[in-house]
Design an enzyme around this catalytic site. Structure first.
Site, PDB file in Angstrom:
ATOM      1  N   CYS A  39       0.971  -1.216   0.133  1.00 38.68           N
ATOM      2  CA  CYS A  39      -0.127  -0.005   0.032  1.00 38.68           C
ATOM      3  C   CYS A  39       1.009   1.306  -0.078  1.00 38.68           C
ATOM      4  O   CYS A  39       0.455   2.274  -0.664  1.00 38.68           O
ATOM      5  CB  CYS A  39      -0.830  -0.160   1.185  1.00 38.68           C
ATOM      6  SG  CYS A  39      -2.414  -0.961   0.888  1.00 38.68           S
ATOM      7  N   ASP A  48      10.741  -6.909  -8.281  1.00 37.85           N
ATOM      8  CA  ASP A  48      10.646  -7.527  -6.802  1.00 37.85           C
ATOM      9  C   ASP A  48      12.092  -6.970  -6.135  1.00 37.85           C
ATOM     10  O   ASP A  48      13.207  -7.044  -7.164  1.00 37.85           O
ATOM     11  CB  ASP A  48      10.791  -8.976  -6.878  1.00 37.85           C
ATOM     12  CG  ASP A  48      10.460  -9.524  -5.657  1.00 37.85           C
ATOM     13  OD1 ASP A  48       9.493 -10.205  -5.328  1.00 37.85           O
ATOM     14  OD2 ASP A  48      11.363  -9.360  -4.815  1.00 37.85           O
ATOM     15  N   HIS A 106      -6.566  -3.218  -1.318  1.00 36.24           N
ATOM     16  CA  HIS A 106      -6.023  -4.121  -0.315  1.00 36.24           C
ATOM     17  C   HIS A 106      -6.668  -5.368  -0.003  1.00 36.24           C
ATOM     18  O   HIS A 106      -7.737  -5.293   0.738  1.00 36.24           O
ATOM     19  CB  HIS A 106      -5.610  -3.493   0.979  1.00 36.24           C
ATOM     20  CG  HIS A 106      -4.901  -4.298   1.884  1.00 36.24           C
ATOM     21  ND1 HIS A 106      -3.339  -4.349   2.112  1.00 36.24           N
ATOM     22  CD2 HIS A 106      -5.185  -5.108   2.775  1.00 36.24           C
ATOM     23  CE1 HIS A 106      -2.950  -5.112   2.910  1.00 36.24           C
ATOM     24  NE2 HIS A 106      -4.230  -5.520   3.555  1.00 36.24           N
ATOM     25  N   ASN A 129       1.860 -16.749  -3.917  1.00 39.73           N
ATOM     26  CA  ASN A 129       1.893 -17.248  -2.418  1.00 39.73           C
ATOM     27  C   ASN A 129       0.650 -16.780  -1.569  1.00 39.73           C
ATOM     28  O   ASN A 129       0.274 -15.809  -1.546  1.00 39.73           O
ATOM     29  CB  ASN A 129       3.211 -17.030  -1.827  1.00 39.73           C
ATOM     30  CG  ASN A 129       4.368 -17.436  -2.605  1.00 39.73           C
ATOM     31  OD1 ASN A 129       4.306 -18.461  -2.935  1.00 39.73           O
ATOM     32  ND2 ASN A 129       5.531 -16.399  -2.938  1.00 39.73           N
ATOM     33  N   GLY A 135       5.008 -19.435   2.222  1.00 39.91           N
ATOM     34  CA  GLY A 135       6.154 -18.109   2.302  1.00 39.91           C
ATOM     35  C   GLY A 135       5.618 -16.756   1.832  1.00 39.91           C
ATOM     36  O   GLY A 135       6.355 -15.950   1.895  1.00 39.91           O
ATOM     37  N   THR A 181       5.183 -13.395   2.382  1.00 39.62           N
ATOM     38  CA  THR A 181       5.675 -12.544   3.322  1.00 39.62           C
ATOM     39  C   THR A 181       4.956 -11.093   3.474  1.00 39.62           C
ATOM     40  O   THR A 181       5.003 -10.322   4.400  1.00 39.62           O
ATOM     41  CB  THR A 181       7.151 -12.159   3.271  1.00 39.62           C
ATOM     42  OG1 THR A 181       7.371 -11.768   1.916  1.00 39.62           O
ATOM     43  CG2 THR A 181       8.093 -13.730   3.466  1.00 39.62           C
ATOM     44  N   HIS A 184      -0.379 -10.433  -4.355  1.00 38.63           N
ATOM     45  CA  HIS A 184       0.356  -9.892  -5.551  1.00 38.63           C
ATOM     46  C   HIS A 184       0.658 -11.303  -6.319  1.00 38.63           C
ATOM     47  O   HIS A 184       0.787 -12.542  -5.902  1.00 38.63           O
ATOM     48  CB  HIS A 184       1.643  -9.510  -5.144  1.00 38.63           C
ATOM     49  CG  HIS A 184       2.276 -10.137  -3.915  1.00 38.63           C
ATOM     50  ND1 HIS A 184       1.860 -10.051  -2.711  1.00 38.63           N
ATOM     51  CD2 HIS A 184       3.373 -11.058  -4.088  1.00 38.63           C
ATOM     52  CE1 HIS A 184       2.826 -10.806  -2.201  1.00 38.63           C
ATOM     53  NE2 HIS A 184       3.466 -11.449  -2.804  1.00 38.63           N
TER      54      HIS A 184
END
Ligand code: DGP
Length: 114
Positions: free
Chosen positions: A7, A30, A46, A87, A93, A95, A100
């Site tokens: 965000c 990334d 979000h 993911n 994993g 994080t 996304h």
């Protein structure tokens, strides 16, 4: 979301290397690349993960998917191929708790995921 890093990227509170942006999604490199080319496509709304999707937020994810070929083409990997990964949760994993899509490519990827 106040403490969400993506965000903050969307709101330009922290910088990113943007490859595509419109009113619904943002795509940027990334920070910790796992392939020669590794970008993320992030719906601006979000949503923590696939588990939290509802009918309305699913629309933004569908839209993000519809933009993948265009973004892949702009990165020069549309025809050579690429891997898309989302993911979800601890065992995968995840994080960053803002849904996304990872786009990985730019050279032959390992066949095994684990
Ligand atoms: P995941 O494991 O699916 O939650 O992937 C989150 C990815 O986000 C991870 O590959 C690293 C990337 N990332 C985390 N923080 C930042 C950031 O501040 N900037 C950028 N460009 N990428 C980030």
């Amino acid at each position: 979301m106040q403490d969400c890093i993506f965000c903050k990227i969307i709101n330009k509170q922290i910088p990113s290397n943007i490859v595509y942006e419109d009113e619904k999604i943002i795509s940027f490199y990334d920070v910790n690349p796992m392939a020669d080319i590794h970008v993320l496509i992030v719906p601006k709304v979000h949503v923590e993960s696939i588990n939290e999707l509802n009918e309305s937020t699913l629309e933004s994810v569908k839209y993000a998917f519809s933009k993948i070929p265009e973004i892949a083409e702009s990165l020069g990997i549309k025809d050579s191929g690429y891997r898309t990964i989302i993911n979800t949760g601890k065992d995968a994993g995840q994080t960053v708790k803002h849904l996304h899509i990872h786009i990985l490519g730019g050279s032959k990827l390992p066949e095994k995921l684990v």
